[in-house]
Structures are given as structure tokens and as C-alpha cells.
Design a protein around this motif. Structure first.
Motif, PDB file in Angstrom:
ATOM      1  N   PRO A  44      27.381 -15.593  34.779  1.00  0.00           N
ATOM      2  CA  PRO A  44      27.046 -15.734  36.050  1.00  0.00           C
ATOM      3  C   PRO A  44      25.675 -15.840  36.367  1.00  0.00           C
ATOM      4  N   PRO A  45      25.150 -16.661  37.181  1.00  0.00           N
ATOM      5  CA  PRO A  45      23.641 -16.722  37.065  1.00  0.00           C
ATOM      6  C   PRO A  45      22.986 -15.499  38.314  1.00  0.00           C
ATOM      7  N   SER A  46      21.918 -15.164  37.735  1.00  0.00           N
ATOM      8  CA  SER A  46      21.253 -13.812  38.662  1.00  0.00           C
ATOM      9  C   SER A  46      20.663 -14.501  39.988  1.00  0.00           C
ATOM     10  N   ILE A  47      20.532 -15.734  40.209  1.00  0.00           N
ATOM     11  CA  ILE A  47      20.174 -16.206  41.489  1.00  0.00           C
ATOM     12  C   ILE A  47      20.899 -17.514  41.759  1.00  0.00           C
ATOM     13  N   VAL A  48      21.511 -17.487  42.859  1.00  0.00           N
ATOM     14  CA  VAL A  48      22.206 -18.759  43.242  1.00  0.00           C
ATOM     15  C   VAL A  48      21.505 -19.145  44.373  1.00  0.00           C
ATOM     16  N   ALA A  49      20.713 -20.478  44.535  1.00  0.00           N
ATOM     17  CA  ALA A  49      20.160 -20.940  45.725  1.00  0.00           C
ATOM     18  C   ALA A  49      21.074 -22.094  46.315  1.00  0.00           C
ATOM     19  N   VAL A  50      21.789 -21.927  47.284  1.00  0.00           N
ATOM     20  CA  VAL A  50      22.822 -22.982  47.828  1.00  0.00           C
ATOM     21  C   VAL A  50      22.318 -23.654  49.160  1.00  0.00           C
ATOM     22  N   ASP A  51      22.474 -25.080  49.139  1.00  0.00           N
ATOM     23  CA  ASP A  51      22.262 -25.774  50.531  1.00  0.00           C
ATOM     24  C   ASP A  51      23.395 -25.675  51.283  1.00  0.00           C
ATOM     25  N   MET A  52      23.597 -24.408  51.946  1.00  0.00           N
ATOM     26  CA  MET A  52      24.722 -24.416  52.938  1.00  0.00           C
ATOM     27  C   MET A  52      24.376 -23.302  53.914  1.00  0.00           C
ATOM     28  N   PRO A  53      24.590 -23.427  55.009  1.00  0.00           N
ATOM     29  CA  PRO A  53      24.245 -22.309  55.898  1.00  0.00           C
ATOM     30  C   PRO A  53      24.901 -20.821  55.569  1.00  0.00           C
ATOM     31  N   ILE A  54      24.404 -19.806  55.530  1.00  0.00           N
ATOM     32  CA  ILE A  54      24.693 -18.507  55.552  1.00  0.00           C
ATOM     33  C   ILE A  54      24.383 -17.552  56.678  1.00  0.00           C
ATOM     34  N   GLY A  55      25.099 -17.003  57.254  1.00  0.00           N
ATOM     35  CA  GLY A  55      25.066 -16.357  58.440  1.00  0.00           C
ATOM     36  C   GLY A  55      25.350 -17.346  59.601  1.00  0.00           C
ATOM     37  N   LEU A  56      26.484 -16.979  60.616  1.00  0.00           N
ATOM     38  CA  LEU A  56      26.734 -17.744  61.695  1.00  0.00           C
ATOM     39  C   LEU A  56      26.606 -16.973  63.073  1.00  0.00           C
ATOM     40  N   PRO A  57      26.000 -17.838  63.961  1.00  0.00           N
ATOM     41  CA  PRO A  57      25.826 -17.244  65.233  1.00  0.00           C
ATOM     42  C   PRO A  57      27.168 -17.183  66.036  1.00  0.00           C
ATOM     43  N   GLU A  58      27.154 -16.191  66.961  1.00  0.00           N
ATOM     44  CA  GLU A  58      28.203 -16.200  67.865  1.00  0.00           C
ATOM     45  C   GLU A  58      28.140 -17.175  69.082  1.00  0.00           C
ATOM     46  N   ARG A  59      26.849 -17.536  69.368  1.00  0.00           N
ATOM     47  CA  ARG A  59      26.520 -18.256  70.326  1.00  0.00           C
ATOM     48  C   ARG A  59      25.062 -19.062  69.790  1.00  0.00           C
ATOM     49  N   ALA A  60      25.292 -20.480  69.956  1.00  0.00           N
ATOM     50  CA  ALA A  60      24.329 -21.185  69.162  1.00  0.00           C
ATOM     51  C   ALA A  60      23.195 -21.476  70.331  1.00  0.00           C
ATOM     52  N   GLY A  61      21.910 -21.427  70.179  1.00  0.00           N
ATOM     53  CA  GLY A  61      20.950 -21.568  71.042  1.00  0.00           C
ATOM     54  C   GLY A  61      20.247 -22.978  70.880  1.00  0.00           C
ATOM     55  N   ALA A  62      19.399 -23.349  71.602  1.00  0.00           N
ATOM     56  CA  ALA A  62      18.666 -24.778  71.577  1.00  0.00           C
ATOM     57  C   ALA A  62      17.885 -24.797  70.236  1.00  0.00           C
TER      58      ALA A  62
END
Length: 240
Positions: A44-62
């Protein structure tokens, strides 16, 4: 020796580019059917840098989450590559019309979901279901165009990777030349991508891999620096 990995979502799973930080001349590329397979791989890698959102809002702002708003001004003409992440409830819909309806009532100003963003929802959910506070030391959100901005002396790339959803070879050549300066061999960058992925996926994963290396070395920083956390306690930040 520490292994770092850049990961990009592809048509048939996840394309991952790995580098050994002790031997930058070593690079390998693999396809994983599931993101979880990366975490349970033999090495397993020490660090994984992934092109995908992590952390999702309950409401999306502008303009989406804080990360999207923070990086768009940096990459200027490439900012159309950064899509606004809708609410968690919308992301967890597997029907497009329903996702749009939920997105409208959980965003301010009201905003539907683009079909391009909707196509990524299964992969966003895949990572979201695996993420924990403990895994934040290993898994980081990145964005390829922000990565190229950082690697290019904090200047946005001059050419697009795609034009009208089609690969733009001059733009990929420009990015490949930059990656060569960071140790990736021309033969590695020009190889036929693994089945289920495309050339732009390979190039993006290489850029993300270099950011993973920067993270391991303590040279990367989050955007925004005063990032927020979602209701699950996951940070919302793009690293570069």
C-alpha cells in the motif's frame, strides 16, 4: 521505501501511477477495479493523491465548496475543469432527474447537476464510503490542473487537454513535456494506457503522483488553507 501514488478515475475503474521516492526513475502504472483495492494492495502506498472530491457539503453554495472557489482563480483559463460539488444528498442519488431535484433544494442559489458531474457520483460515493479521519494521513484530494499549475511554476497550462470533450494532443504534449522535467520517462508517458483508461487519464495520474510526493515531503499545501470539514469530519481541501 515510501511509495507514492497518483490516482485518477477512469472508464473501467481507477488508474494509478506509482513512484518510489528513493528512486524517482522507477514508475509503474496499474488499473484497480475498486478504490478500496488500492488500500489493500500488497504494497500500500504511503500517500495517495486522488482526483476526486473528498468531503461533501450538506448545502452547496455559489461556486461549490471552498476548494473549488479557492483554486479557480489560480488556473484561470483552465478553471472550467473544476466542477462545483453538489450536496451529499444529491451525490447519493443514482437517478439524474432526482439528483437535479435534490440539488435544487440543497443549493443557494438553486443549481441543478451537470451530466458530467453526475457521471462521477458513483466514484465520489466509493471514496466517501471508505474515508475516515484516520485515513486522512494517507488519502488526499487533488486536481490535475491545479497540480500542473504548481509544477509549472504556479502558472496555468496554456493549452487545454480537451476541446469539445475530445482529447487535444498539443495540450497533452505540453503536459507530458512538463512531467518529463520531473523525472517521468518519455516512453512511460507515451505508452498505451491500460485497458479502460485513456492517455489524458495517465497524464493526470502522473501529475497527481508528483503532488503525492510533495505531500510526503511536506511541500504541498491545502486550498483553502483554512479549510472546512463536512458533517462526517472529513476535510474539504485540494492539495498542491
Amino acid at each position: 521505501m515510501p511509495l507514492v501514488m497518483g490516482v485518477d478515475g477512469a472508464r473501467f475503474g481507477w488508474i494509478a501511477v506509482m513512484r518510489d521516492t528513493a528512486d524517482p526513475s522507477f514508475a509503474d502504472v496499474r488499473m484497480f477495479a475498486q478504490f478500496g483495492d488500492i488500500l489493500t494492495s500488497a504494497v500500500p502506498p504511503s500517500i495517495v493523491a486522488v482526483d476526486m472530491p473528498i468531503g461533501l457539503p450538506e448545502r452547496a453554495g455559489a461556486g461549490g465548496r471552498g476548494p473549488e472557489r479557492a483554486v479557480r482563480p489560480l488556473i484561470r483559463e483552465r478553471q472550467s475543469s473544476v466542477f462545483s460539488v453538489p450536496s451529499r444528498a444529491a451525490v447519493y442519488c443514482d437517478d439524474y432527474r432526482t439528483a437535479c431535484s435534490i440539488a435544487l433544494v440543497t443549493s443557494d442559489p438553486p443549481r441543478k447537476v451537470s451530466k458530467q458531474a453526475f457521471a462521477l457520483f458513483p466514484k465520489i460515493r466509493e471514496i466517501d464510503s471508505l474515508m475516515t479521519a484516520e485515513r486522512e494521513a494517507q488519502i488526499y484530494e487533488v486536481h490535475p490542473e491545479v497540480a500542473f499549475w504548481r509544477l509549472n511554476g504556479e502558472r496555468a497550462m496554456s493549452l487545454p487537454k480537451k476541446v469539445k470533450s475530445r482529447i487535444n494532443s498539443p495540450g497533452l504534449d505540453e503536459r507530458s513535456e512538463l512531467l518529463e522535467r520531473y523525472g517521468f520517462a518519455r516512453e512511460f508517458l507515451s505508452q498505451k494506457p491500460p485497458r479502460g483508461s485513456a492517455r489524458d487519464d495517465l497524464v493526470d495520474a502522473c501529475a497527481s503522483c508528483l503532488i503525492a510526493e510533495r505531500i510526503l515531503q511536506g511541500k504541498a499545501r491545502p486550498f483553502p488553507e483554512d479549510y472546512e470539514r463536512d458533517v462526517r469530519g472529513l476535510r474539504m481541501a485540494i492539495w498542491a
